[in-house]
Design a protein around this motif. Structure first.
Motif, mmCIF file in Angstrom:
data_model
loop_
_atom_site.group_PDB
_atom_site.id
_atom_site.type_symbol
_atom_site.label_atom_id
_atom_site.label_comp_id
_atom_site.label_asym_id
_atom_site.label_seq_id
_atom_site.Cartn_x
_atom_site.Cartn_y
_atom_site.Cartn_z
ATOM 1 N N UNK A 1 0.846 -1.189 0.000
ATOM 2 C CA UNK A 1 0.000 0.000 0.000
ATOM 3 C C UNK A 1 0.886 1.245 0.000
ATOM 4 N N UNK A 2 0.313 2.341 -0.484
ATOM 5 C CA UNK A 2 1.067 3.571 -0.656
ATOM 6 C C UNK A 2 0.278 4.771 -0.147
ATOM 7 N N UNK B 1 1.280 7.434 1.149
ATOM 8 C CA UNK B 1 1.963 8.697 0.828
ATOM 9 C C UNK B 1 1.591 9.249 -0.546
ATOM 10 N N UNK B 2 0.898 8.461 -1.375
ATOM 11 C CA UNK B 2 0.540 8.908 -2.716
ATOM 12 C C UNK B 2 -0.774 9.672 -2.781
ATOM 13 N N UNK B 3 -1.556 9.650 -1.712
ATOM 14 C CA UNK B 3 -2.814 10.405 -1.701
ATOM 15 C C UNK B 3 -2.479 11.883 -1.863
ATOM 16 N N UNK B 4 -3.132 12.522 -2.827
ATOM 17 C CA UNK B 4 -2.891 13.935 -3.114
ATOM 18 C C UNK B 4 -1.883 14.165 -4.229
ATOM 19 N N UNK B 5 -1.238 13.099 -4.698
ATOM 20 C CA UNK B 5 -0.243 13.230 -5.763
ATOM 21 C C UNK B 5 -0.889 12.980 -7.128
ATOM 22 N N UNK B 6 -0.179 13.335 -8.181
ATOM 23 C CA UNK B 6 -0.608 13.099 -9.552
ATOM 24 C C UNK B 6 -0.553 11.610 -9.869
ATOM 25 N N UNK B 7 -1.495 11.127 -10.652
ATOM 26 C CA UNK B 7 -1.571 9.696 -10.966
ATOM 27 C C UNK B 7 -0.342 9.175 -11.708
ATOM 28 N N UNK B 8 0.284 9.992 -12.552
ATOM 29 C CA UNK B 8 1.501 9.553 -13.264
ATOM 30 C C UNK B 8 2.632 9.273 -12.288
ATOM 31 N N UNK B 9 2.788 10.150 -11.310
ATOM 32 C CA UNK B 9 3.813 9.968 -10.282
ATOM 33 C C UNK B 9 3.507 8.713 -9.476
ATOM 34 N N UNK B 10 2.238 8.537 -9.120
ATOM 35 C CA UNK B 10 1.825 7.375 -8.330
ATOM 36 C C UNK B 10 2.119 6.077 -9.069
ATOM 37 N N UNK B 11 1.785 6.020 -10.336
ATOM 38 C CA UNK B 11 2.016 4.803 -11.114
ATOM 39 C C UNK B 11 3.498 4.436 -11.152
ATOM 40 N N UNK B 12 4.349 5.394 -11.396
ATOM 41 C CA UNK B 12 5.795 5.136 -11.450
ATOM 42 C C UNK B 12 6.328 4.651 -10.105
ATOM 43 N N UNK B 13 5.868 5.284 -9.016
ATOM 44 C CA UNK B 13 6.338 4.908 -7.687
ATOM 45 C C UNK B 13 5.899 3.491 -7.335
ATOM 46 N N UNK B 14 4.661 3.134 -7.633
ATOM 47 C CA UNK B 14 4.160 1.792 -7.338
ATOM 48 C C UNK B 14 4.977 0.748 -8.087
ATOM 49 N N UNK B 15 5.188 0.966 -9.366
ATOM 50 C CA UNK B 15 5.955 0.004 -10.170
ATOM 51 C C UNK B 15 7.399 -0.109 -9.692
ATOM 52 N N UNK B 16 7.980 0.995 -9.237
ATOM 53 C CA UNK B 16 9.375 0.945 -8.794
ATOM 54 C C UNK B 16 9.522 0.289 -7.419
#
Length: 75
Positions: free
Chosen positions: A14-15, A17-32
């Motif tokens: 789970x992430x 810390x991604x609430x409030x962030x842009x979806x593109x940033x969230x997708x990259x962070x999850x995959x990494x």
């Protein structure tokens, strides 16, 4: 969330810390941060989704501006 499913995963589950962030940033962070996630679904709030649980998928719920509105989790 099914704890057995989470234990089969090779990274974060789970992430918050991604609430409030842009979806593109969230997708990259999850995959990494979890190599087991091969599918990151960007889902507009209010959309219907299937109920099956998959350990290789994370859903990212976003508002009309593409901002994450819920904690993304594997499932």
């Amino acid at each position: 969330m099914n704890l057995n499913m989470a234990s089969n995963s090779q990274g974060k589950n789970s992430w918050p810390e991604l609430v409030g962030m842009n979806s593109d940033v969230a997708e990259k962070k999850i995959k990494s941060e979890n190599p087991s996630v091969t599918s990151v679904n960007i889902v507009p709030e209010g959309s219907f989704v299937t109920m099956e649980i998959r350990s290789d998928r994370a859903r990212v719920w976003v508002n009309e501006n593409g901002i994450v509105t819920r904690v993304p989790i594997i499932g």
